[in-house]
Design an enzyme around this catalytic site. Sequence first.
Site, PDB file in Angstrom:
ATOM      1  N   HIS A 143      26.710  36.536  40.262  1.00  0.00           N
ATOM      2  CA  HIS A 143      27.022  36.957  38.887  1.00  0.00           C
ATOM      3  C   HIS A 143      26.441  38.372  38.697  1.00  0.00           C
ATOM      4  CE1 HIS A 143      28.207  36.710  34.847  1.00  0.00           C
ATOM      5  NE2 HIS A 143      27.422  35.774  34.380  1.00  0.00           N
ATOM      6  N   GLN A 146      25.830  40.064  35.231  1.00  0.00           N
ATOM      7  CA  GLN A 146      24.655  39.513  34.558  1.00  0.00           C
ATOM      8  C   GLN A 146      23.391  40.233  35.043  1.00  0.00           C
ATOM      9  OE1 GLN A 146      24.545  36.833  32.156  1.00  0.00           O
ATOM     10  NE2 GLN A 146      22.535  37.760  31.969  1.00  0.00           N
ATOM     11  N   ASP A 238      17.796  29.314  34.286  1.00  0.00           N
ATOM     12  CA  ASP A 238      19.237  29.088  34.108  1.00  0.00           C
ATOM     13  C   ASP A 238      19.454  27.574  34.159  1.00  0.00           C
ATOM     14  OD1 ASP A 238      21.987  29.374  33.910  1.00  0.00           O
ATOM     15  OD2 ASP A 238      22.288  29.958  35.998  1.00  0.00           O
ATOM     16  N   ARG A 306      24.916  42.843  28.155  1.00  0.00           N
ATOM     17  CA  ARG A 306      26.124  42.595  28.938  1.00  0.00           C
ATOM     18  C   ARG A 306      27.202  43.604  28.546  1.00  0.00           C
ATOM     19  NH1 ARG A 306      27.148  37.625  31.081  1.00  0.00           N
ATOM     20  NH2 ARG A 306      28.895  38.746  32.053  1.00  0.00           N
TER      21      ARG A 306
HETATM   22  N1   CP Z   1      25.959  34.577  30.800  1.00  0.00           N
HETATM   23  C1   CP Z   1      27.294  34.413  30.801  1.00  0.00           C
HETATM   24  O1   CP Z   1      27.970  34.825  31.727  1.00  0.00           O
HETATM   25  O2   CP Z   1      27.794  33.806  29.696  1.00  0.00           O
HETATM   26  P1   CP Z   1      29.298  33.282  29.502  1.00  0.00           P
HETATM   27  O3   CP Z   1      29.473  32.119  30.438  1.00  0.00           O
HETATM   28  O4   CP Z   1      29.347  32.881  28.060  1.00  0.00           O
HETATM   29  O5   CP Z   1      30.244  34.382  29.816  1.00  0.00           O
HETATM   30  N1  NVA Z   2      24.820  29.341  36.627  1.00  0.00           N
HETATM   31  C1  NVA Z   2      25.647  29.275  35.450  1.00  0.00           C
HETATM   32  C2  NVA Z   2      25.727  30.609  34.784  1.00  0.00           C
HETATM   33  C3  NVA Z   2      26.579  30.655  33.552  1.00  0.00           C
HETATM   34  C4  NVA Z   2      26.665  32.031  32.962  1.00  0.00           C
HETATM   35  C5  NVA Z   2      27.032  28.770  35.827  1.00  0.00           C
HETATM   36  O1  NVA Z   2      27.567  29.212  36.853  1.00  0.00           O
HETATM   37  O2  NVA Z   2      27.562  27.926  35.129  1.00  0.00           O
END
Ligand code: CP
Ligand code: NVA
Length: 318
Positions: A143, A146, A238, A306
């Site tokens: 990600h 992020q 997380d 973000r």
């Molecule tokens: N942190 C994040 O990516 O949030 P969303 O899943 O809401 O996009």
């Molecule tokens: N680890 C989480 C992050 C969400 C923004 C997922 O992948 O669901």
Amino acid sequence: MQDVVQEELAASLKGRDFLMVGDYTPQEIRYLIDLAIDLKRKQKSGEAYQPLAGKTLGMIFEKSSTRTRVSFEVGIYQLGGQGLFLSGNDLQIGRGEPILDTAQVLSRYLDGIMIRTFAHRNVVELARGATIPVINGLSDLSHPCQAMADYQTILEHKGTFEGVKLAYVGDGNNVVHSLMMGAAKLGVDISIATPEGYEPDASLVQQSKDYAKETGAKIHICRDPKEAVAEADFIYSDVWASMGQEAEQKERELAFADYQVNEALVKYAKQDYKFLHCLPAHRGEEVSEGVIDGKHSIIFDQAENRLHAQKAIMAAIM
Ligand code: CP
Ligand code: NVA
């Protein structure tokens, strides 16, 4: 001299994909963070900056999203362009059209594609077929957008990356993979505590340790959450079950029972530690209500970033 370096960095970023933090040099990452901070200042002072006028970003979502969707759509709009929401279910890829064909077709209409998907190979495949920049808006592996917002937030709070200690407690997932690679590239010390069987990907840990040789960052993987948060400036958590892992919720709750970031655990961190979370969060699971809603929490500054971080990425590569 400084201007020449900046121009060279700007030229090196143009047209690139943004798939993994590890694909970028420490200088390029720092350039993008500084640009994000500058774009944030411009937006707050009402100064228009619209380098992407007339351009369109397609945004493919195969998973839910609040922050990513809204911040990309608002971000491209603020840069003068427009965003196009594309639900994975409604696209023909949902019915089996090859990603490579989709990539080539979309490249004829759009100026950039953001994709949120399951398997990371889908992101790679899309980027391989596309002739326009592709941005990874979250895959099962990483990600990176992020992490860019996270390091912007850390820099804003500390003024430097030097000597910063970051702790992550929980699942060795997509979010921590990008966080770890970012730490390695930026010279931030990171300690990661996970239960057995939920460690970050071994090859990404090795890659991060290799990057860290250049920056001096310490990458530490351990079991004990107390060891990870000891003297930390930032504590990050997380969810225990990521999108797509809903069926494992119960078994994960058991495995992660000792990995909650709560009042007892944060005592081991620096007194002025800050709490980070990519959101969405599950209060009472990976973090206690007292910590996430307490005075050390900077989750909404982080979420706001973000927008700025992704504007910087779009402005630089599109
Ligand atoms: N942190 C994040 O990516 O949030 P969303 O899943 O809401 O996009
Ligand atoms: N680890 C989480 C992050 C969400 C923004 C997922 O992948 O669901």
